[in-house]
Design an enzyme around this catalytic site. Structure first.
Site, PDB file in Angstrom:
ATOM      1  N   LYS A   1     -11.177   6.032  -4.690  1.00 52.95           N
ATOM      2  CA  LYS A   1      -9.918   5.269  -4.653  1.00 52.95           C
ATOM      3  C   LYS A   1     -10.159   3.843  -4.118  1.00 52.95           C
ATOM      4  CE  LYS A   1      -5.388   4.507  -3.661  1.00 52.95           C
ATOM      5  NZ  LYS A   1      -4.211   4.589  -4.461  1.00 52.95           N
TER       6      LYS A   1
ATOM      7  N   LYS B   1      -3.763  -2.802   2.462  1.00 53.51           N
ATOM      8  CA  LYS B   1      -4.194  -1.570   3.153  1.00 53.51           C
ATOM      9  C   LYS B   1      -5.474  -1.032   2.510  1.00 53.51           C
ATOM     10  CE  LYS B   1      -3.174   3.289   3.767  1.00 53.51           C
ATOM     11  NZ  LYS B   1      -2.300   4.430   3.603  1.00 53.51           N
TER      12      LYS B   1
ATOM     13  N   THR C   1      -3.712   8.055   1.234  1.00 52.85           N
ATOM     14  CA  THR C   1      -4.861   7.141   1.165  1.00 52.85           C
ATOM     15  C   THR C   1      -5.271   6.841   2.600  1.00 52.85           C
ATOM     16  OG1 THR C   1      -3.964   6.135  -0.831  1.00 52.85           O
ATOM     17  CG2 THR C   1      -5.683   4.908   0.325  1.00 52.85           C
TER      18      THR C   1
HETATM   19  P1  NAD Z   1       5.921   6.346   3.314  1.00 50.27           P
HETATM   20  O1  NAD Z   1       5.769   5.541   4.554  1.00 50.27           O
HETATM   21  O2  NAD Z   1       7.115   6.154   2.451  1.00 50.27           O
HETATM   22  O3  NAD Z   1       5.844   7.924   3.677  1.00 50.27           O
HETATM   23  C1  NAD Z   1       5.085   8.464   4.716  1.00 50.27           C
HETATM   24  C2  NAD Z   1       5.934   9.527   5.396  1.00 50.27           C
HETATM   25  O4  NAD Z   1       5.163  10.191   6.400  1.00 50.27           O
HETATM   26  C3  NAD Z   1       7.183   8.954   6.092  1.00 50.27           C
HETATM   27  O5  NAD Z   1       8.350   9.574   5.564  1.00 50.27           O
HETATM   28  C4  NAD Z   1       6.958   9.314   7.561  1.00 50.27           C
HETATM   29  O6  NAD Z   1       8.156   9.616   8.246  1.00 50.27           O
HETATM   30  C5  NAD Z   1       6.058  10.534   7.443  1.00 50.27           C
HETATM   31  N1  NAD Z   1       5.322  10.812   8.662  1.00 50.27           N
HETATM   32  C6  NAD Z   1       4.691   9.939   9.491  1.00 50.27           C
HETATM   33  N2  NAD Z   1       4.128  10.611  10.517  1.00 50.27           N
HETATM   34  C7  NAD Z   1       4.387  11.926  10.314  1.00 50.27           C
HETATM   35  C8  NAD Z   1       4.055  13.119  11.025  1.00 50.27           C
HETATM   36  N3  NAD Z   1       3.328  13.080  12.157  1.00 50.27           N
HETATM   37  N4  NAD Z   1       4.492  14.305  10.539  1.00 50.27           N
HETATM   38  C9  NAD Z   1       5.235  14.352   9.397  1.00 50.27           C
HETATM   39  N5  NAD Z   1       5.578  13.258   8.680  1.00 50.27           N
HETATM   40  C10 NAD Z   1       5.166  12.067   9.149  1.00 50.27           C
HETATM   41  O7  NAD Z   1       4.578   6.103   2.485  1.00 50.27           O
HETATM   42  P2  NAD Z   1       4.330   6.429   0.925  1.00 50.27           P
HETATM   43  O8  NAD Z   1       4.578   5.215   0.127  1.00 50.27           O
HETATM   44  O9  NAD Z   1       4.994   7.730   0.597  1.00 50.27           O
HETATM   45  O10 NAD Z   1       2.731   6.588   0.939  1.00 50.27           O
HETATM   46  C11 NAD Z   1       2.124   7.795   1.411  1.00 50.27           C
HETATM   47  C12 NAD Z   1       0.622   7.673   1.198  1.00 50.27           C
HETATM   48  O11 NAD Z   1       0.364   7.483  -0.197  1.00 50.27           O
HETATM   49  C13 NAD Z   1      -0.020   6.484   1.920  1.00 50.27           C
HETATM   50  O12 NAD Z   1      -1.268   6.885   2.414  1.00 50.27           O
HETATM   51  C14 NAD Z   1      -0.133   5.429   0.825  1.00 50.27           C
HETATM   52  O13 NAD Z   1      -1.185   4.519   1.053  1.00 50.27           O
HETATM   53  C15 NAD Z   1      -0.399   6.308  -0.393  1.00 50.27           C
HETATM   54  N6  NAD Z   1      -0.015   5.697  -1.672  1.00 50.27           N
HETATM   55  C16 NAD Z   1       1.195   5.091  -1.820  1.00 50.27           C
HETATM   56  C17 NAD Z   1       1.540   4.527  -3.045  1.00 50.27           C
HETATM   57  C18 NAD Z   1       2.887   3.854  -3.238  1.00 50.27           C
HETATM   58  O14 NAD Z   1       3.068   3.207  -4.294  1.00 50.27           O
HETATM   59  N7  NAD Z   1       3.828   3.981  -2.335  1.00 50.27           N
HETATM   60  C19 NAD Z   1       0.648   4.584  -4.121  1.00 50.27           C
HETATM   61  C20 NAD Z   1      -0.577   5.256  -3.952  1.00 50.27           C
HETATM   62  C21 NAD Z   1      -0.896   5.804  -2.712  1.00 50.27           C
END
Ligand code: NAD
Length: 289
Positions: free
Chosen positions: A160, A235, A85
């Protein structure tokens, strides 16, 4: 299909795991090293031979940096499928960069949270070329239950944030109405029975009721553990307001919801709680003047 999967956090790791049951997946994350997945030493290495590279990253700035690295490594004609997102502008910039590099890009943020990612029941809202959408549809079918093609690049992100702006505002309205009902001596069950079958009904009331013990099971029944964290709602609301500002759209309810969630998360005790914990928050407050 060969898939590169970059960003193996709370959402990415279970999505990659479910795809790896049917496809050849190589993952990369700067921090997370989940068990049971073939891992590469860099994002470029994970992207090199892939037909589709999926990114699931925290924000638009990180997405842009990762895209710059992987687009030069990807093979001609491959698809960059971003499920993070992020802001609409970053999604459109990444799509333009992909096209300039001889690739296709789809922005396909998800709804359904960690449970949906683990069970393969996410909903995808996608923007980008129809042909690329069709290429990745078999992957949507594995990771989710529904994928809607919303139009050109960035329109997945637009869908979204519009959806979540409605959700944030309706959750607040539902919570404050419960508190008003409490103070007027109206039983919460009676309030639910009326509103859930009347014109005030919504997903927040009917499917995710913020009052414990009322309606179907929801985070309110689990001490407001997320669920969908207030931090993530904040966010998404902020992204909606960035987009509204850029598009010169008047969104006073979205603005008010953003300010309330910001206060809840940053100045009160909302961080780490479900976004429906606005109900106990309102319960403890008096009318502001
Ligand atoms: P998270 O923080 O658990 O995962 C993100 C991952 O990206 C981390 O493991 C981090 O180490 C990795 N990362 C950061 N920089 C990086 C790079 N340069 N190269 C490789 N990896 C890198 O977040 P999440 O909860 O998995 O969410 C991911 C996305 O999904 C976000 O944009 C969030 O808004 C969206 N989202 C999350 C949810 C939820 O319930 N968690 C629901 C819908 C959407």
């Amino acid at each position: 299909m060969k898939i590169g999967f970059i960003g193996l956090g709370n959402m990415g790791a279970p999505m990659a795991a479910i795809l790896a049951k049917e496809h050849d997946v190589v993952g990369f994350d700067t921090v997370a090293k989940p068990d049971g997945l073939t891992l590469a030493a860099s994002a470029a290495e994970a992207a090199k031979d892939a037909d589709v590279v999926i990114t699931m990253l925290p924000n638009g700035a990180i997405l842009r940096a990762v895209a710059a690295e992987i687009h030069t490594a990807m093979k001609a004609g491959a698809v960059h499928l971003d499920c993070s997102t992020v802001d609409v502008e970053s999604a459109r910039a990444v799509a333009a960069a992909a096209e300039a590099a001889g690739l296709s890009a789809i922005d396909a943020p998800v709804s359904g949270g960690i449970g949906g990612a683990t069970n393969g029941t996410l909903t995808f809202m996608a923007g980008g070329p129809k042909a690329a959408f069709e290429t990745v549809t078999p992957l949507f079918d594995i990771m989710g239950q529904k994928a809607v093609h919303c139009g050109d690049a960035g329109n997945g992100q637009a869908a979204k944030i519009c959806n979540n702006m409605i959700l944030g505002a309706t959750m607040i309205a539902t919570c404050e109405a419960f508190v008003l009902a409490d103070k007027l001596g109206l039983d919460r069950q009676a309030m639910f029975d009326v509103v859930s079958t009347s014109s005030g009904y919504s997903w927040s009331m009917n499917a995710y009721c913020p009052a414990p013990g009322i309606g179907p099971q929801s985070p309110a029944d689990n001490d407001y553990k997320p669920g969908f964290a207030a931090d993530l709602m904040l966010k998404d609301l902020r992204l909606s307001q960035m987009a509204a500002e850029a598009a010169d759209a008047d969104t006073p309810m979205g603005q008010a919801a953003t300010a309330l969630y910001q206060q809840f998360v940053e100045a009160e005790d909302g961080a780490g709680k479900d976004f429906s914990a606005m109900l106990p928050r309102f319960s403890t407050r008096k009318r502001s003047t």
